[in-house]
Design an enzyme around this catalytic site. Sequence first.
Site, short mmCIF file in Angstrom:
data_model
loop_
_atom_site.label_atom_id
_atom_site.label_comp_id
_atom_site.label_asym_id
_atom_site.label_seq_id
_atom_site.Cartn_x
_atom_site.Cartn_y
_atom_site.Cartn_z
N THR B 96 0.44 -1.46 -0.61
CA THR B 96 -0.15 -0.37 0.22
C THR B 96 0.73 1.25 0.14
O THR B 96 1.26 1.63 1.06
CB THR B 96 -1.06 0.11 0.99
OG1 THR B 96 -1.65 -1.15 0.97
CG2 THR B 96 -2.01 0.85 1.44
N LYS B 171 -7.20 1.42 -2.75
CA LYS B 171 -6.57 0.68 -1.21
C LYS B 171 -6.56 1.85 -0.34
O LYS B 171 -7.37 2.15 1.32
CB LYS B 171 -5.50 0.27 -1.50
CG LYS B 171 -4.61 -0.12 -0.26
CD LYS B 171 -5.57 -1.08 0.27
CE LYS B 171 -5.39 -1.97 1.61
NZ LYS B 171 -3.75 -2.71 1.39
N LYS B 240 0.53 6.23 8.29
CA LYS B 240 1.05 5.47 7.50
C LYS B 240 0.10 5.94 5.69
O LYS B 240 -0.01 6.66 4.93
CB LYS B 240 2.04 4.32 6.66
CG LYS B 240 2.78 4.53 5.18
CD LYS B 240 2.22 3.72 4.40
CE LYS B 240 2.18 2.41 4.91
NZ LYS B 240 1.46 0.82 4.07
#
Lengths: 289, 289
Positions: B96, B171, B240
Site C-alpha cells: 500500500t 486502496k 502512513k
Amino acid sequence: MDNVTLLGLGIMGSAMARNILKAGFPLTVYNRTRAKAEELAAQGARVAVSPRQAAQGADVVISMVGDDAASQAIWLGEEGALAGAPPQAVLVECSTLSPAWVRELAQRAAARGLALLDAPVLGSKDAAEAADLKILVGGDAAALERARPVLEAISREIHHMGPGGSGAVMKLVNNLIVAVQATGLAEGLTLAERAGLNMEQVASLITSSSPGSPFVKAVVPRMLARDRSQTHFALRWMRKDLTYALRLADDLGVPMPTVAIAREMYRMAGNLGLDTADLARVVDVLRQS
Amino acid sequence: MDNVTLLGLGIMGSAMARNILKAGFPLTVYNRTRAKAEELAAQGARVAVSPRQAAQGADVVISMVGDDAASQAIWLGEEGALAGAPPQAVLVECSTLSPAWVRELAQRAAARGLALLDAPVLGSKDAAEAADLKILVGGDAAALERARPVLEAISREIHHMGPGGSGAVMKLVNNLIVAVQATGLAEGLTLAERAGLNMEQVASLITSSSPGSPFVKAVVPRMLARDRSQTHFALRWMRKDLTYALRLADDLGVPMPTVAIAREMYRMAGNLGLDTADLARVVDVLRQS
C-alpha cells in the site's frame, strides 16, 4: 386498552401514530400545524387543540418532535402536556434530544408525580412505517413495563439502557458514529472521483468490503446520485444530533476531534442551503465548481 | 509454470508466499532479515541474497513491503529488483503505497521494458492466509492477464481499476474510510463509557445497527478489550496510509477535514508509543487517567 396520545406528527410521528391505531389503541393526536392531524383523524384518531388537551385522560403520552426547543414547547407551559397528563400516565419522549434536557424534563415530570421515559428510536421512515424501530429506553423499569404494550405496536426491539437519560445518550452515540462514517465516506468518494476512478466500481467495492455498514450501503448511492430530490434524513437533524453529542462530551470532558470537525461540515452544508436536504449532501462541501 | 519471486516476507508476504507454493509455482523469496526467508525455504522456496538476485529468471515479481521507502529499497539501485528482472517479467507491487511513487516506479520499469502493476490488497492476515484477498489492480490489462494465474493463487477477487496508480488510489480510499470509521467509533464508545452506559449493550447495539460495518464489528471488541496483546493491523500503517491519502488529496485539491484530524489522532497515538499496537488503540488518545 390504554388511551394513547401522540404529540408531533412529522414523518416519524405520523408513521408511529398509524401503527398505534392499527394495534387498536384509542389515539389522540396533536400537531402544531393542524393539517397533518386531520389526515390521522380520517383514520380514527381524535385531534386535540393543544398538548395539554391531548394529554388529558391519557395512559401513555408519546412525543416525537425535532429538537429540545420543540420538546419544551410540547411539554411545558400552561398549554403543555405536563399540565394535562393525569397522575397515572407514563410520558414517553421519543425525540432525539440532549440528555441534559430529558433529565430536566424527567425531574419536572416527577415533581407532578409523573414518570417519564426517554425513548429515542433507531431507524428512519421505512422502519417507522413497518413498526420495525429499535427503541432505546432510559428511565424507570416499572414505567417501561406500563408503556411496553404501546411501544410494541411501533417497534421490533425495546432496549432498556438504564436510568433516565441513558436512551438519549445511546441515540447520540449511534448517530455520531453514523455522522462521521458519512463525512469520511464523502471525503473518500470525492478523492476517488477526482482521481478518475470508475465510481460504479468504487461504490461496489466500498459497500462490499470492510467499511460497508448498512448505513454506508444505503448512503453511497445517494452521495453519488445525480437525482437528489429525496430526503431520507434531513441534514439539519444530523447537525443538531452532533451538537447535542458535543455538549454532552463537553460536560463529561471527552475529546471528540472527528465529531467536532464533522459537525462543522454539516454546518457548512446547512449554510449552503442544504439544511432540509438529505444528509448525503454533506458531500457538497467538498465539491469544486 | 511461471517462476515467481516474492520480495518482503512480513505477515502478509509470508502468507502469500505459502499460497503461491501451495499452488505449485516455483518460488524465490527475498527478505531484508533472512530468518523469515529460511522458514519458507523449509517449505520449498529458493532464498535469494538480494532483490536483484531474487528477480533473475522470474516471470512474475511480487513486492509486499511496508511503505514507499521500503518499496524504493526493494526495486531501485544496483542490488534492486529492477536491475535483475528479465525483460518478459511482470512486476506486481502489492504494497500500500502513494500513487505518486507507484506511477514513478511504473515509469522506471517501462524505461527497462518492464510492465508494472500496482496491486494492493484488501484483507489482512486471515484473508491472506486463506487466499481470500481482493486485489485492486492499476496498469496494463495485458500485463494483468500474464500475472493473473499467480494472483489467483493468493486472492478471491481481482479488480482491474484502470491505468497505473488506480489500484493504489482505490486502496487508500478504502483505508481512509475505515480509518475515520475507527476514530468516530472510538469517540462514540468513549462518550458512552464516560456517560455510564453498559458497554456490552452499547457494543451489541452499534454492531447490529446502521453503523455496523464488517470493520466496526471486528474492531469494537478490540477497542473495549482489556487484553490488548494482539495486533491485527498496526497503527503506524494506518497513519502512513492516511498520510499518503492526504498527499494525494493535496495534489488534487480535495479537502479532507475528517481524514486530516484522524491522521493527527493516529500520530498522537503513535507518539504515545502505540505505533506497533493494533489500530484499535487510537482510542487511547481519548482516555483520561
